[in-house]
Design an enzyme around this catalytic site. Structure first.
Site, PDB file in Angstrom:
ATOM      1  N   LYS A 141       0.826  -1.124  -0.119  1.00 36.80           N
ATOM      2  CA  LYS A 141       0.076  -0.004  -0.035  1.00 36.80           C
ATOM      3  C   LYS A 141       0.972   1.263  -0.068  1.00 36.80           C
ATOM      4  CE  LYS A 141      -2.170   0.314   3.806  1.00 36.80           C
ATOM      5  NZ  LYS A 141      -2.260   1.047   4.646  1.00 36.80           N
ATOM      6  N   ARG A 161     -10.443   3.680   8.752  1.00 36.30           N
ATOM      7  CA  ARG A 161     -10.456   2.349   9.330  1.00 36.30           C
ATOM      8  C   ARG A 161     -11.757   1.782   9.693  1.00 36.30           C
ATOM      9  NH1 ARG A 161      -4.633   2.657  12.238  1.00 36.30           N
ATOM     10  NH2 ARG A 161      -3.421   2.763  10.163  1.00 36.30           N
ATOM     11  N   ARG A 210       9.260 -11.787   6.848  1.00 39.49           N
ATOM     12  CA  ARG A 210      10.014 -10.657   7.419  1.00 39.49           C
ATOM     13  C   ARG A 210      11.074 -10.913   8.598  1.00 39.49           C
ATOM     14  NH1 ARG A 210       5.418  -6.064   7.699  1.00 39.49           N
ATOM     15  NH2 ARG A 210       4.989  -7.152   9.780  1.00 39.49           N
ATOM     16  N   ARG A 229      10.226 -10.410  14.302  1.00 43.14           N
ATOM     17  CA  ARG A 229       9.436  -9.484  15.037  1.00 43.14           C
ATOM     18  C   ARG A 229       8.573 -10.133  16.031  1.00 43.14           C
ATOM     19  NH1 ARG A 229       9.784  -3.980  13.038  1.00 43.14           N
ATOM     20  NH2 ARG A 229      10.538  -4.028  11.151  1.00 43.14           N
ATOM     21  N   ARG A 250      -4.624 -10.308  13.367  1.00 36.35           N
ATOM     22  CA  ARG A 250      -4.608  -8.939  12.792  1.00 36.35           C
ATOM     23  C   ARG A 250      -5.401  -9.179  11.592  1.00 36.35           C
ATOM     24  NH1 ARG A 250       0.641  -8.746  14.104  1.00 36.35           N
ATOM     25  NH2 ARG A 250       1.901  -8.826  11.941  1.00 36.35           N
TER      26      ARG A 250
END
Ligand SMILES: [Zn+2]
Length: 215
Positions: A14, A89, A123, A156, A167
């Protein structure tokens, strides 16, 4: 004057797509998260409210979010338009936005959950210098070690399967009604976010009747 909203799940590219569009068309890229940080760093009245809310461990409410967005757009540094990322949101924020600004389009970057999982779980972060890696796109020369400082790469804390599942569920719960509101106004273009970023950018432009991306 062009005014766009971009919506997409984490890992959908995005920010990259918004920047590519903004740079080329002289739009101001408004990342709402950055506006929050700016207000906090510059000790504005809104920044103080954000800081107090976060210190109390509370979620930042719609009014505060709208306040930050309203103030950011009131700067009027966007002569040719803007692309806003990280807002709205939820349904209420979407209604506020539609009442306050006449937008030209909503770009919805579509990425299947399985692909989000693949991208996000690849990641890594350097435990020494904090450099970001993604094992799919830019893996280090030596496995598990930072190219810059040699420290070990770690995941992470919140990039686990379970945390990501939460999420993703939250994202869909909040975003689907927002998309519904914008779809009723026929603002939404949905673009497959799986291909390389240039291909995604071209598709966005095609669907919005914008000139092609030339790099
Ligand atoms: Zn490092």
């Amino acid at each position: 004057m062009r005014k766009y909203v971009i919506l997409g799940v984490q890992g959908s590219g995005k920010g990259t797509q918004a920047s590519m569009l903004a740079e080329d068309l002289d739009l101001v890229h408004i990342a709402v998260g950055d506006s929050f940080r700016w207000n906090v760093q510059h000790h504005t009245k809104l920044g103080a409210q954000v800081r107090r809310t976060m210190a109390a461990g509370l979620l930042i409410g719609d009014e505060l979010v709208e306040g930050v967005v309203r103030q950011r757009l009131a700067d009027h540094d966007w002569n040719y338009g803007f692309i806003i990322d990280g807002f709205p949101r939820n349904e209420r924020q979407a209604e506020f936005f539609l009442e306050s600004y006449d937008i030209d389009g909503v770009i919805h970057l579509d990425l299947p959950d399985s692909e989000v999982r693949r991208r996000v779980l690849a990641r890594r972060l350097c435990s020494g210098c904090g450099m970001d890696y993604n094992l799919l796109a830019n893996s280090p020369k030596e496995a598990g070690k930072c190219d810059a400082c040699g420290a070990s790469l770690v995941t992470r804390e919140d990039d686990t399967e379970d945390a990501l599942a939460v999420r993703l569920r939250e994202y869909h719960e909040k975003t689907n009604p927002v998309l519904g509101i914008f779809r009723r106004k026929e603002y939404v273009v949905t673009v497959d976010a799986r291909p390389d970023c240039e291909i995604v950018q071209q598709e966005i432009r095609k669907q919005l009747d914008l000139p092609p991306y030339t790099g």
